[in-house]
Design a protein around this motif. Structure first.
Motif, PDB file in Angstrom:
ATOM      1  N   VAL A  46      44.176  47.212  33.661  1.00 19.11           N
ATOM      2  CA  VAL A  46      44.843  46.358  34.826  1.00 19.11           C
ATOM      3  C   VAL A  46      46.393  46.896  35.078  1.00 19.11           C
ATOM      4  O   VAL A  46      47.138  46.757  34.135  1.00 19.11           O
ATOM      5  N   PHE A  47      46.711  47.027  36.219  1.00 13.92           N
ATOM      6  CA  PHE A  47      47.989  47.245  36.674  1.00 13.92           C
ATOM      7  C   PHE A  47      48.595  46.012  37.304  1.00 13.92           C
ATOM      8  O   PHE A  47      47.823  45.741  38.433  1.00 13.92           O
ATOM      9  N   GLY A  48      49.812  45.306  37.063  1.00 14.79           N
ATOM     10  CA  GLY A  48      50.284  44.483  38.041  1.00 14.79           C
ATOM     11  C   GLY A  48      51.739  44.165  37.640  1.00 14.79           C
ATOM     12  O   GLY A  48      52.253  44.766  36.772  1.00 14.79           O
ATOM     13  N   ASN A  49      52.386  43.645  38.678  1.00 20.06           N
ATOM     14  CA  ASN A  49      53.640  43.483  38.480  1.00 20.06           C
ATOM     15  C   ASN A  49      54.538  42.180  37.919  1.00 20.06           C
ATOM     16  O   ASN A  49      55.579  42.128  37.938  1.00 20.06           O
ATOM     17  N   VAL A  50      53.548  41.306  37.569  1.00 19.60           N
ATOM     18  CA  VAL A  50      53.994  40.150  36.944  1.00 19.60           C
ATOM     19  C   VAL A  50      53.574  39.914  35.479  1.00 19.60           C
ATOM     20  O   VAL A  50      52.249  40.037  35.139  1.00 19.60           O
ATOM     21  N   THR A  68      37.147  55.731  31.821  1.00 19.84           N
ATOM     22  CA  THR A  68      38.358  55.216  31.937  1.00 19.84           C
ATOM     23  C   THR A  68      38.683  54.893  33.499  1.00 19.84           C
ATOM     24  O   THR A  68      38.690  55.818  33.973  1.00 19.84           O
ATOM     25  N   PHE A  69      39.107  53.439  33.774  1.00 18.43           N
ATOM     26  CA  PHE A  69      39.525  53.213  35.074  1.00 18.43           C
ATOM     27  C   PHE A  69      40.846  52.398  35.202  1.00 18.43           C
ATOM     28  O   PHE A  69      40.945  51.734  34.222  1.00 18.43           O
ATOM     29  N   VAL A  70      41.518  52.576  36.132  1.00 23.27           N
ATOM     30  CA  VAL A  70      42.695  52.096  36.297  1.00 23.27           C
ATOM     31  C   VAL A  70      42.431  51.112  37.590  1.00 23.27           C
ATOM     32  O   VAL A  70      42.252  51.614  38.728  1.00 23.27           O
ATOM     33  N   VAL A  71      42.835  49.866  37.329  1.00 21.17           N
ATOM     34  CA  VAL A  71      42.657  48.996  38.643  1.00 21.17           C
ATOM     35  C   VAL A  71      44.223  48.679  39.105  1.00 21.17           C
ATOM     36  O   VAL A  71      44.728  47.751  38.215  1.00 21.17           O
ATOM     37  N   VAL A  72      44.667  49.064  40.032  1.00 20.34           N
ATOM     38  CA  VAL A  72      46.229  48.528  40.378  1.00 20.34           C
ATOM     39  C   VAL A  72      45.989  47.496  41.408  1.00 20.34           C
ATOM     40  O   VAL A  72      45.410  47.376  42.283  1.00 20.34           O
ATOM     41  N   GLY A  73      46.788  46.498  40.907  1.00 18.30           N
ATOM     42  CA  GLY A  73      46.701  45.309  41.515  1.00 18.30           C
ATOM     43  C   GLY A  73      45.440  44.291  40.985  1.00 18.30           C
ATOM     44  O   GLY A  73      44.884  43.655  41.724  1.00 18.30           O
ATOM     45  N   GLY A  74      45.071  44.477  39.649  1.00 20.69           N
ATOM     46  CA  GLY A  74      43.971  44.157  38.998  1.00 20.69           C
ATOM     47  C   GLY A  74      44.006  42.798  38.419  1.00 20.69           C
ATOM     48  O   GLY A  74      42.921  42.328  37.853  1.00 20.69           O
ATOM     49  N   THR A  75      44.998  41.848  38.821  1.00 24.23           N
ATOM     50  CA  THR A  75      45.297  40.555  38.092  1.00 24.23           C
ATOM     51  C   THR A  75      44.969  39.565  39.020  1.00 24.23           C
ATOM     52  O   THR A  75      44.571  38.012  38.729  1.00 24.23           O
ATOM     53  N   SER A  76      44.432  39.824  40.518  1.00 23.43           N
ATOM     54  CA  SER A  76      43.739  38.724  41.163  1.00 23.43           C
ATOM     55  C   SER A  76      42.968  39.375  42.335  1.00 23.43           C
ATOM     56  O   SER A  76      42.904  40.632  42.596  1.00 23.43           O
ATOM     57  N   GLY A  77      42.500  38.645  43.028  1.00 19.48           N
ATOM     58  CA  GLY A  77      41.718  38.859  44.343  1.00 19.48           C
ATOM     59  C   GLY A  77      40.692  40.094  44.045  1.00 19.48           C
ATOM     60  O   GLY A  77      39.813  39.918  42.955  1.00 19.48           O
ATOM     61  N   LEU A  78      40.468  41.009  44.877  1.00 21.00           N
ATOM     62  CA  LEU A  78      39.596  41.955  45.075  1.00 21.00           C
ATOM     63  C   LEU A  78      39.838  42.855  43.675  1.00 21.00           C
ATOM     64  O   LEU A  78      38.809  43.251  42.973  1.00 21.00           O
ATOM     65  N   GLY A  79      41.180  43.181  43.241  1.00 23.21           N
ATOM     66  CA  GLY A  79      41.174  44.107  42.101  1.00 23.21           C
ATOM     67  C   GLY A  79      40.566  43.481  40.818  1.00 23.21           C
ATOM     68  O   GLY A  79      40.152  44.103  39.921  1.00 23.21           O
ATOM     69  N   LEU A  80      40.867  42.056  40.589  1.00 24.88           N
ATOM     70  CA  LEU A  80      40.383  41.350  39.432  1.00 24.88           C
ATOM     71  C   LEU A  80      38.883  41.246  39.668  1.00 24.88           C
ATOM     72  O   LEU A  80      38.137  41.699  38.374  1.00 24.88           O
ATOM     73  N   ALA A  81      38.112  41.341  40.632  1.00 23.42           N
ATOM     74  CA  ALA A  81      36.878  41.288  40.629  1.00 23.42           C
ATOM     75  C   ALA A  81      36.201  42.637  40.312  1.00 23.42           C
ATOM     76  O   ALA A  81      35.169  42.862  39.487  1.00 23.42           O
TER      77      ALA A  81
END
Length: 265
Positions: A65-69, A39-52
Motif C-alpha cells: 500500500v502506498f500512502g502519503n501519511v 504482487t499488487f500495489v494499491v496507491v492510496g491504499g490506506t483508506s476508502g476504496l484503496g483500503l477495501a
C-alpha cells in the motif's frame, strides 16, 4: 529506507506476511515469492476504496500500500499484514523510488490500483490558490508521474494491469466542483490515450468511474453530494480486483471504462 522518515520505503509486518503466506519459494535477488500469488500495489491504499481493494487482495497475494501519511501507512501495513511505502505521488522522485523498491523486493508487479485523489470542492472563486495547486499536483501531475512509471515497468516485464479510479462526475457535471472535475478529467483522458497506445493485450490500462461513496473523501465532500442510491467501497473494490486479476491472455479490455451513473453495481 524506513517509511517513518516520510520518504518512500517498503516496509511490512513480518508476522502478518508469515501468517498469510506460508508457502514460499526462493527467487533471484534474495527475495521470496509465494506459489500462485501475485504482487499488487494499491496507491492510496490506506483508506476508502484503496483500503477495501487491499483487503480483498491481501489474503492470497502480496500487497504493497502506498500512502502519503507515514502513520497511516504503518497502521495499514500492520493491520493487513502487508507491505507499505510512504509515497506522495506529486513527487516524481518518490514515485520512482517507491516502485523501484517494490521491484527490488518482489521482482514483478502484476497490477497497480491508482486510487489516490485530492478533493477540490467549491466554486472556483472560493478555492484558495494553494488548494487549487495541490489538487493539480495530485490529480494531474501525480497521476502522470504514476502512470509514466507503472506503464514503463509493465512493458519492461512484458505484462500487467493498471486500473485508474476516476469519478462519476466526469459523465454528469455537478455544480460546485469545477476544479475537481477538471483534474479528474485529465486523468481519464491520459488513461484513454495510454490504453490506445499499448498495441498489446498483455499490458492492460483500464479505468473505473464509481459514483459517490461513503469514504473519507466523501466526508470532505459533504452529504449533499452523496446520491440516494450508492455503492459501498467494498462493493466497488470487487470490480477493481476483477480487473487487476485479468490474465495477460484474457480478452482485450485495455481502455475499458466501467461505470454506472447511479452508483449501483
Amino acid at each position: 529506507m524506513p517509511s517513518t522518515t516520510g520518504r518512500t520505503g517498503v516496509r511490512g509486518s513480518e508476522t502478518g506476511r508469515t501468517r498469510r503466506h506460508a508457502a514460499r519459494v526462493n527467487c533471484p535477488g534474495g527475495g521470496w515469492r509465494d506459489m500462485g500469488a501475485r504482487t499488487f500495489v494499491v496507491v492510496g491504499g490506506t483508506s476508502g476504496l484503496g483500503l477495501a481493494v487491499a483487503r480483498l487482495l491481501v489474503d492470497e497475494h502480496r500487497v504493497v500500500v502506498f500512502g502519503n501519511v507515514p502513520g497511516e501507512v504503518a497502521a495499514t501495513a500492520d493491520e493487513l499484514g502487508c507491505d507499505g511505502a510512504v509515497c506522495d505521488i506529486s513527487s516524481d522522485e518518490q514515485v520512482r523510488e517507491g516502485f523501484a523498491e517494490v521491484v527490488e523486493r518482489y521482482g514483478t508487479i502484476d497490477g497497480v490500483a491508482a486510487c489516490a485523489s485530492m478533493w477540490a470542492g467549491g466554486e472556483l472563486t472560493e478555492l484558495s490558490v494553494e488548494h487549487i495547486r495541490r489538487a493539480v499536483e495530485i490529480n494531474v501531475l501525480g497521476i502522470t508521474y504514476l502512470l509514466r512509471e507503472v506503464v514503463g515497468h509493465l512493458h519492461r516485464q512484458g505484462h500487467g494491469n493498471v486500473v485508474y479510479i476516476g469519478a462519476m462526475a466526469l459523465a454528469a457535471p455537478r455544480p460546485g466542483i469545477p476544479v475537481y472535475r477538471a483534474t479528474k478529467s485529465y486523468g481519464s483522458s491520459l488513461v484513454d490515450s495510454l490504453a490506445e497506445a499499448q498495441h498489446s493485450n498483455r499490458v492492460k490500462v483500464m479505468q473505473l468511474h464509481p459514483g459517490p461513496m461513503p469514504t473519507r473523501l466523501q466526508e470532505r465532500v459533504g452529504a449533499e453530494f452523496l446520491d440516494e442510491v450508492y455503492a459501498m467501497p467494498e462493493q466497488v473494490a470487487t470490480e477493481v480486483v476483477r480487473l487487476l486479476l485479468l490474465e495477460p491472455d484474457d480478452l482485450y479490455v485495455s481502455g475499458e471504462r466501467v461505470l454506472r451513473a447511479d452508483g449501483r453495481w
